[in-house]
Design a protein around this motif. Sequence first.
Motif, PDB file in Angstrom:
ATOM      1  N   ASN A 243       7.792   6.607  -7.736  1.00  0.00           N
ATOM      2  CA  ASN A 243       6.822   6.930  -6.516  1.00  0.00           C
ATOM      3  C   ASN A 243       7.479   6.871  -5.133  1.00  0.00           C
ATOM      4  N   HIS A 246       5.844   8.437  -2.536  1.00  0.00           N
ATOM      5  CA  HIS A 246       4.165   8.616  -2.957  1.00  0.00           C
ATOM      6  C   HIS A 246       3.533   7.670  -2.089  1.00  0.00           C
ATOM      7  N   THR A 247       4.031   6.532  -1.489  1.00  0.00           N
ATOM      8  CA  THR A 247       3.290   5.590  -0.779  1.00  0.00           C
ATOM      9  C   THR A 247       2.718   6.355   0.578  1.00  0.00           C
ATOM     10  N   ASP A 321      -2.850   0.772  -1.464  1.00  0.00           N
ATOM     11  CA  ASP A 321      -2.164   1.447  -2.797  1.00  0.00           C
ATOM     12  C   ASP A 321      -1.582   0.461  -3.935  1.00  0.00           C
ATOM     13  N   LYS A 323       1.072   0.192  -5.366  1.00  0.00           N
ATOM     14  CA  LYS A 323       2.499  -0.507  -5.297  1.00  0.00           C
ATOM     15  C   LYS A 323       2.667  -1.686  -4.214  1.00  0.00           C
TER      16      LYS A 323
END
Length: 361
Positions: A243, A246-247, A321, A323
Motif C-alpha cells: 500500500n 496508496h493511503t 481507508d 489501512k
Amino acid sequence: MADTLTVQLGDRSYPIHFGTDLAGTIRQTLAELAAAGRKVVVLTDTRVQAAQSEWITAVTAGLPIFAVEPGEGAKSLAGLGAVLDFLANQQVDRHGVLLVIGGGVVGDLGGFAAASWLRGIDFLQVPTTLLAMVDSSVGGKTGINIAAGKNLVGAFHQPRAVFISTRLLATLPAREFAAGMAEVIKYGLLGDRALFEQLERAPVTVNSPELADVVRRCCAAKARIVEADERETAATGGRALLNLGHTFGHAIENAAGYGTYLHGEAVAIGLNGAARLSQKLGYMTAADAERVEAVVRAHALPVRLQRPLPYSALLPAMKRDKKVRSGGLRFVVLKEIGDSVTAENVPAHLVEACFREVGAA
C-alpha cells in the motif's frame, strides 16, 4: 512456450503465465475446461473489446461475453449487479468459470463477482494494462468502490490462473501505460533498490526491451509478499507494504471523484507524499525524497495535484481507508529507497503538511 511462476498458497496455489502472446495457452486452458464440462463466460470492457477485438474473438471462440463501460464507474454496486445478472442469465453453476479480460477495474469487479456468485466460482485473469499485469491481477484482492471510499467492499478470492501477454500493451494509451509505471516504481521503492536504480538510469517505455523482465520481477515480488501474508493480517509490514503511496492516493481519488485521476496517477502523487512523510519522520533523506520525485516525473506521472483539493475532504477519506487501525492513521513509509515499513499513529499535522506540499488546499 510460456514462462510460469507459481503463487504458493496451498490448495489455492495458481500459476502466472508470462509470454509475448499467450492466446494458444489460454485456448488450451479453455478447451480443457470445456472437456471437463465446465461453462466459461467472459467479462471485459468496451474499450478493450474494441482495441483487441480480433485477439478476443480468436481466444474466446464464441463464448458468451459481457462488456462493461470502461473506467472506475463500472467498479460500483450497479456494475457488480450487472455482472451478477449476466452470470444468472447465462445459468453459470458452481462449476462455471469467469474469464476476465481487462485492466484493474475489470479485474477487481470480475473477481468480486466471481467471489459473490453462488458463494464463489473460479475465475481466470487476463490483464490488459501494465498496472493490472504488475499488481492488481495477482494476489486475490477483489472489490468495488462506494461513496465512502475505494475498495471498501470486496473479498479475498484468488484467481485460478493469470495470463500475462505483453503484446496486449501495444494498444494501451500512453497515459494508461504511465499509470502502470507508478506501481512498478512502488515495487522498487518498497523492496527492490536495484529496480528503482534501473528506472532512475532509464525510464521504461512500452518499447523497452527490459519491459517483460520488469513485469515478471514485480509479479515475483508480489507473489512472495502474498504468500507470506495473504490476508494482510501481519501486525507490521507484510502485505500492507504493497500500500505504499496508496493511503494518499486513495484519499485523492475519493476527494477528487473517481475517474478524475487514474489509479496509478493518484498513487504517483501518493508516492511523492509518502517520500516526504518518510523524510519528516526522520527516515529518508531530502536527497532521496527528491530522487523519488524525479523518477516519478521521468515516467510522465504527476507529483502534485492538478487542482487543489481541500484537506478537509482528504482527511475524512483517509480515516475511512482500510489501512486505518483503531482510528489511527497508518502509512507505509521508507526507511530508505528499497526498504519500507508500516508506521502506526502517524501525527496528523505531518500528514497535512505532506498533502499541502503536493497541492492540497
